[in-house]
Design a protein around this motif. Structure first.
Motif, PDB file in Angstrom:
ATOM      1  N   UNK A 198       0.792  -1.226   0.000  1.00  0.00           N
ATOM      2  CA  UNK A 198       0.000   0.000   0.000  1.00  0.00           C
ATOM      3  C   UNK A 198       0.820   1.269   0.000  1.00  0.00           C
ATOM      4  N   UNK A 199       1.983   1.260   0.657  1.00  0.00           N
ATOM      5  CA  UNK A 199       2.770   2.488   0.728  1.00  0.00           C
ATOM      6  C   UNK A 199       3.248   2.917  -0.659  1.00  0.00           C
ATOM      7  N   UNK A 200       3.717   1.975  -1.457  1.00  0.00           N
ATOM      8  CA  UNK A 200       4.208   2.301  -2.792  1.00  0.00           C
ATOM      9  C   UNK A 200       3.079   2.885  -3.647  1.00  0.00           C
ATOM     10  N   UNK A 201       1.910   2.265  -3.597  1.00  0.00           N
ATOM     11  CA  UNK A 201       0.788   2.731  -4.420  1.00  0.00           C
ATOM     12  C   UNK A 201       0.264   4.077  -3.912  1.00  0.00           C
ATOM     13  N   UNK A 202       0.292   4.285  -2.595  1.00  0.00           N
ATOM     14  CA  UNK A 202      -0.119   5.585  -2.055  1.00  0.00           C
ATOM     15  C   UNK A 202       0.807   6.697  -2.539  1.00  0.00           C
ATOM     16  N   UNK A 203       2.099   6.439  -2.590  1.00  0.00           N
ATOM     17  CA  UNK A 203       3.040   7.434  -3.100  1.00  0.00           C
ATOM     18  C   UNK A 203       2.844   7.670  -4.594  1.00  0.00           C
ATOM     19  N   UNK A 204       2.529   6.604  -5.326  1.00  0.00           N
ATOM     20  CA  UNK A 204       2.189   6.759  -6.732  1.00  0.00           C
ATOM     21  C   UNK A 204       0.997   7.696  -6.887  1.00  0.00           C
ATOM     22  N   UNK A 205       0.002   7.523  -6.025  1.00  0.00           N
ATOM     23  CA  UNK A 205      -1.172   8.389  -6.067  1.00  0.00           C
ATOM     24  C   UNK A 205      -0.832   9.848  -5.819  1.00  0.00           C
ATOM     25  N   UNK A 206       0.084  10.102  -4.898  1.00  0.00           N
ATOM     26  CA  UNK A 206       0.477  11.489  -4.635  1.00  0.00           C
ATOM     27  C   UNK A 206       1.197  12.102  -5.835  1.00  0.00           C
ATOM     28  N   UNK A 207       1.982  11.288  -6.529  1.00  0.00           N
ATOM     29  CA  UNK A 207       2.630  11.780  -7.745  1.00  0.00           C
ATOM     30  C   UNK A 207       1.616  12.179  -8.804  1.00  0.00           C
ATOM     31  N   UNK A 208       0.555  11.397  -8.928  1.00  0.00           N
ATOM     32  CA  UNK A 208      -0.497  11.714  -9.896  1.00  0.00           C
ATOM     33  C   UNK A 208      -1.272  12.976  -9.491  1.00  0.00           C
ATOM     34  N   UNK A 209      -1.524  13.138  -8.193  1.00  0.00           N
ATOM     35  CA  UNK A 209      -2.199  14.353  -7.731  1.00  0.00           C
ATOM     36  C   UNK A 209      -1.338  15.585  -7.991  1.00  0.00           C
ATOM     37  N   UNK A 210      -0.039  15.459  -7.750  1.00  0.00           N
ATOM     38  CA  UNK A 210       0.862  16.580  -8.017  1.00  0.00           C
ATOM     39  C   UNK A 210       0.849  16.941  -9.502  1.00  0.00           C
ATOM     40  N   UNK A 211       0.809  15.925 -10.359  1.00  0.00           N
ATOM     41  CA  UNK A 211       0.739  16.178 -11.801  1.00  0.00           C
ATOM     42  C   UNK A 211      -0.526  16.955 -12.155  1.00  0.00           C
TER      43      UNK A 211
END
Length: 426
Positions: free
Chosen positions: A307-320
């Motif tokens: 979950x931690x890896x995917x949560x960080x992926x999600x934050x990258x997408x939100x930043x984009x």
């Protein structure tokens, strides 16, 4: 841990848990589809109706605020109902409250009654609370290895309803005109009908109740000085002592605040640039598709990567999404791209965070912790929606996007922190 094939229930009657879990996920998915139609049909109309009744764009953020505040207010009571009476009773109650809210909104428009309109939108927040609880209901009987997948399938099913819903703006207006309803209320009538269909699905299909069955099959709670499971403080104490649950809840809440703030202001921003209801509906549909359509992918990745890896992926997408909002706010293509990234980032963060939260808490305490997490998530969303209107009026859409980057940074820091014992759940 493998899921058992049979479990004792109702006086020793054997139940095939795998078959029951498939039926539960199917029922929850159908409920999400019809509930999504209601949510999608009213999501952007709420902001426009607020402007019409109040006469000011500065109040436009109150539509998202009222809905998310309502979801926050109902999250813990519905979770306690679930713990005491089961998911079937809790989800059905949420559908009834949301239906009453839709009727209040329809009544408030011809009366030009702003407080009544806010009250109706707040009660409609129960629909969001029950939709969030439905994703957790999908995990009650799920096997450990498939928990992320089952949760994400229920989230994904919402895609059909929420993509169709915003495109019912004009049909809703035609229905409203035929029924003699005021402008901008036809979509709310569709929402009311959709909630009634969902109510019927929950009442007839969640038998036996998955949470009651899972609780009956769970090991006895340890004795000692711990609080009784039913106490509302149990959820708070768990978040205080469980770093994985706390980290997951903070990530979900911050991600939701970003999504509500930017999405809630997009229809107002687009209207100011001359966009029609049809164009706004298509844009919101694409955003909502981003929120739900890729949920199974993120569930699969969560089960395998953690979950931690995917949560960080999600934050990258939100930043984009926010960066695109800063540099392309005056472009229709730019706004559309920003809203799509916003939805996909929310999906990754929510699926991963919800799965982590469920895995980190014992079965008997999950309803309280899940309810508190949903409440905090929606309080954060309500705050984001409330602040988004004045920020939009002050520094425009670009400034709002830049301000929201601070919340993404906070979520990234939260996930990157290491806590003692946090590695028990990825």
């Amino acid at each position: 841990m493998a899921q058992p094939t049979l479990a004792p229930y109702a006086g020793g009657k054997g139940i095939d848990l795998r078959r029951l879990q498939r039926r539960v996920v199917t029922a929850l998915s159908i409920g999400q589809i019809v509930g999504g139609i209601g949510t999608g049909a009213t999501l952007s109309l709420g902001a426009l109706l607020i402007v019409q009744v109040s006469g000011s764009t500065e109040w436009s953020g109150m539509a998202a605020t009222a809905g998310t505040l309502g979801a926050a207010l109902f999250a813990i009571p519905l979770a306690r109902l679930a713990r005491a009476r089961g998911r079937r009773f809790s989800l059905s109650t949420g559908a009834v409250v949301a239906t009453l809210g839709g009727l209040l909104v329809i009544a408030a428009a011809p009366l030009v009654n702003f407080p009544l309109l806010l009250a109706g939108l707040t009660l409609m927040g129960a629909a969001a609370a029950l939709n969030l609880q439905a994703r957790f209901a999908a995990t009650d009987l799920a096997a450990d290895a498939n928990r992320g997948r089952d949760l994400s399938l229920v989230v994904w099913s919402t895609t059909f309803g929420v993509v169709l819903g915003p495109n019912l703006f004009e049909p809703g207006e035609a229905l409203g005109a035929w029924a003699g309803l005021p402008p901008l209320t036809g979509g709310f009538a569709i929402g009311v009908l959709a909630q009634l269909v969902g109510l019927g699905v929950y009442l007839t299909s969640l038998r036996p109740d998955p949470l009651l069955l899972a609780s009956a099959d769970a090991p006895p709670a340890p004795t000692g000085g711990a609080e009784p499971v039913g106490q509302p403080s149990r959820g708070l104490s768990t978040l205080c002592t469980n770093p994985v649950a706390r980290r997951s809840t903070l990530t979900i809440a911050l991600s939701h605040a970003v999504m509500v703030a930017l999405m809630g202001m997009t229809p107002v921003h687009m209207t100011g640039h001359g966009s029609t209801l049809t164009i706004i509906g298509v844009t919101i549909s694409l955003h909502l598709a981003g929120m739900y359509a890729l949920a199974p992918l993120f569930g699969w990745l969560t089960d395998r990567w953690g979950g931690r890896v995917v949560a960080l992926l999600g934050q990258g997408l939100l930043a984009t999404a926010l960066i695109v909002g800063i540099f392309a706010a005056d472009s229709m293509a730019g706004i559309t791209a920003s809203l799509i990234f916003l939805g996909v980032g929310w999906s990754a963060s929510t699926v991963a965070g919800s799965t982590l939260l469920t895995q980190s808490v014992p079965a008997r305490n999950r309803p309280q912790v899940q309810g508190l997490s949903d409440a905090l998530m929606n309080v954060a969303g309500a705050a984001g929606g409330a602040l988004a209107g004045p920020i939009l009026a002050l520094i425009a859409f670009q400034g709002l996007s830049a301000a929201l980057l601070t919340l993404v940074l906070a979520a990234v820091i939260t996930q990157l922190r290491t806590n003692k014992g946090a590695n028990r759940v990825r």
